[in-house]
Structure formats: structure tokens, C-alpha cells
Scaffold this active site. Sequence first.
Site, mmCIF file in Angstrom:
data_model
loop_
_atom_site.group_PDB
_atom_site.id
_atom_site.type_symbol
_atom_site.label_atom_id
_atom_site.label_comp_id
_atom_site.label_asym_id
_atom_site.label_seq_id
_atom_site.Cartn_x
_atom_site.Cartn_y
_atom_site.Cartn_z
ATOM 1 N N ASP A 51 -25.952 32.693 0.963
ATOM 2 C CA ASP A 51 -25.314 33.010 -0.449
ATOM 3 C C ASP A 51 -24.299 34.142 -0.043
ATOM 4 O O ASP A 51 -24.616 35.392 -0.157
ATOM 5 C CB ASP A 51 -26.303 33.257 -1.461
ATOM 6 C CG ASP A 51 -25.441 33.810 -2.784
ATOM 7 O OD1 ASP A 51 -24.319 33.769 -2.702
ATOM 8 O OD2 ASP A 51 -26.271 33.692 -3.947
ATOM 9 N N LYS A 83 -16.553 34.211 -6.224
ATOM 10 C CA LYS A 83 -16.066 35.356 -6.567
ATOM 11 C C LYS A 83 -14.653 35.637 -5.949
ATOM 12 O O LYS A 83 -13.797 35.182 -6.430
ATOM 13 C CB LYS A 83 -16.952 36.488 -6.265
ATOM 14 C CG LYS A 83 -18.284 36.579 -7.180
ATOM 15 C CD LYS A 83 -18.949 37.862 -6.904
ATOM 16 C CE LYS A 83 -20.366 37.623 -7.897
ATOM 17 N NZ LYS A 83 -20.022 37.860 -9.303
ATOM 18 N N PHE A 100 -30.674 37.610 -6.216
ATOM 19 C CA PHE A 100 -29.711 37.205 -7.265
ATOM 20 C C PHE A 100 -28.846 36.243 -6.834
ATOM 21 O O PHE A 100 -28.069 36.406 -6.102
ATOM 22 C CB PHE A 100 -29.165 38.369 -7.936
ATOM 23 C CG PHE A 100 -28.229 37.857 -9.283
ATOM 24 C CD1 PHE A 100 -29.035 37.953 -10.586
ATOM 25 C CD2 PHE A 100 -26.982 37.847 -9.132
ATOM 26 C CE1 PHE A 100 -28.231 37.529 -11.662
ATOM 27 C CE2 PHE A 100 -26.136 37.466 -10.436
ATOM 28 C CZ PHE A 100 -26.813 37.278 -11.567
#
Length: 399
Positions: free
Chosen positions: A225, A254, A140
Amino acid sequence: MRGTAVPGIDESHVAQNYHPLPIVISRGEGAWVTDAEGKRYLDLLAAYSALNFGHRHPALIAVATEQLGRLTLTSRAYHNDRLGSFAAALAELCDKDLVLPMNTGAEAVETGIKVARAWAYRAKGVARDRAQIIVAHGNFHGRTTTIVGFSDDAASHDDFGPYGPGFVPVPFGDADAIEAAITPDTAAVLIEPIQGEAGVVIPPEGYLRAVRALCDRHNVLFIADEIQSGLGRVGTTFACDREDVTPDVYLLGKALGGGILPVSAVVGDADVLGVIQPGEHGSTFGGNPLAAAIGTRVVEMLSTGEFQQRAAALGSHLETRLGELVGHGVTAVRVAGLWAGVDIDPAVGTGREVAERMLERGVLVKETHGQTIRIAPPLVIRATELDWALEQLKVVLEG
């Protein structure tokens, strides 16, 4: 709240700075949030690791407030005196040369894809429009059409095509599969060091080192990532640090915004990130003064190692407590720092049903992929708060 002291954790300053306030409508503080009806919840979701430092961390609120009194959003027409210090601090944290600031995690991933392709054509010598990027099943990386095009999650992928070529999926955690997929046209391997949305899936020991060695051997970029796994979440600054591995490119987001606003970045060395020339890529708001001020303060907070230590020590405690539930409504747990995937026995219910029951008991968790719930509290959570939340989980599992 029942709980024992956790070795290596000093709670004295946490109690001062993060003690839950009396009920305030629609407010967050420390590891707690309050809804519009005034009900308070212990947050074990942390906006999918965007709130590593908790809700309204005083140091982050202070720097945001100070910057709001000066200059917030800007374009190239104005002088941004915050961007340079942010880029320098983040580059040092990552031990890299260059930082390309963006806004969201998906934007960072899209930028990383562009960088990998440009590097393949301009540095490696791959023929134009033939570059391939190896990705992992179960990934994801975001929700743009490029990214969901190489997702195998039906909810993310289906009915949004047609999709572009250039991505080669292989099983996650299988270095041999990566080696078999590498061709002269391979530009990069793009993976999450730990897969978050898939349920905190931790690869076998040595996998990241094997990926690093394969990329070195075949002149391929290793793009990590770390948007969810990075910035202290797993008990180290980056999840790659768990195997003493440094990728060619970090994708960050984030927690980089401190729970205040979206901030992301692509970080790499000059011979990689430097292939992007002026005018070829940009962002209206990427690296704006407010984002840069907050991002700089986040890096400063991480540079002390305090949050990494808290995540490691509390994560060990979390793993022990969750392990006690295996065979009692839980079939398996996977823990990396303050990040856990908990597989629920189907006899108890689905992951969503358990998450809803936890919500009724004042605890926020996230279901993922059917039978799994994900736990990712702010790193400022106290051991007593964590224990109380796990007691609520035990009650839910017992029915």
C-alpha cells in the site's frame, strides 16, 4: 525567511512557478493555502500526501483544462482515448504489466483484497472461502467496513461491525511474525512499507527484503500500500525502492491525482492482476478521461526524477533541523524524504495542541496518535519556506 541552500536543489524554477500569490480568498498555490478569511498558511500537511506536487501545479492545471474542453467523465458507451496511455505509462513506472484504475485509495485497497483472494483460489489452489491475508498492527488502509475490520485503531474500528474474517494481524516490522502466521491458506501480505497514519513509522532495515523473500518462498503475494508513501514522497518513486524491493501488487492513490481529483490504481503483473475476468470488477468513473489525463501527466513528472531528488535532498535537511529539536520539546523524530513523524514531549502538550498552536502561527501540520505530529509538505516547497515553518515549530515548543 531564514534558510541555507540545500545541496542538489535548484530553486530558480520553483520561485517562478510556485511563489505565493497575494492573498486570494479560498485559494491554494504551491505550498501555500488561503482560508475564507484571507489568512495564509504554509501547508505541511499536503492532504496526507495527496498534494505531492503542490496546489495548482501549472502543468497539471494545463492538462486538466485541456481535457475539460474535450471529454471528462465517460462510461463504457464512449471511447476513452486517454486510458490506454495512462495505463501504459503507469505500468512502465511500476515495471508491471497491468493497471486497474479506480478512484480512491480505499477503493484500490478493496480491489487489491479481491485480487488477492481471486489469485489464491484460481492460481494458488486455496480452497474456496478460506483465503487469509496477513496485515500489520497499526495499519491504516482506508475507512470501508472491510478495511476497518482489520484495523486496531479504536476510532476507525469500534462500533462499525460486525466484520468479516480472513485477516491475520501481526506486529509491523517483524518479519518473523509474518513467517509464523503464514499457512497454506495465506493469499497475501498487505502492508504499508512505511506506516503513515501511525506516525511515519519506518520499519527496521531489511524488513521489506525479508517480506519479499518470505512471499517468494511460500508462494504468497506481497501487496504494498503505497497510497501515502509512494510517488516521490520518501525521496524514491516508491518506499519499497528504499530496499530495492518490488512487490507483486502496488496500491496507489492520493498524489496520483495531482491534487486535482481522486485517482487511484492497482498495478501488477498479468499472472496476478490478470486473474480478474471481464465483468467481475469495475468502477463507473475509474479511469475516466480527466483522471487518465492528469494521471499520465503525474507519471511524466515523476519520470524525470526531479521530485524524488527534491524530496531526498530537502528530507535530509528536514531531518537535520528536526534532530536539533530532540531534547527541546521533541522526544524522537522519524524522517523518510519529505515525510516526518515528530513525537512531542508531554510536558509541552499533546500532538493536537501543538498542531493548533502551529495553525495560529500560519503552518498546517497534522496530529496523530496522541503525542505525534506529522509533517508532509508538498514536494515543491522551498528550503527557505521549510526553515521558516521549523522556526515556528521551535517557537511553539519553547512555549
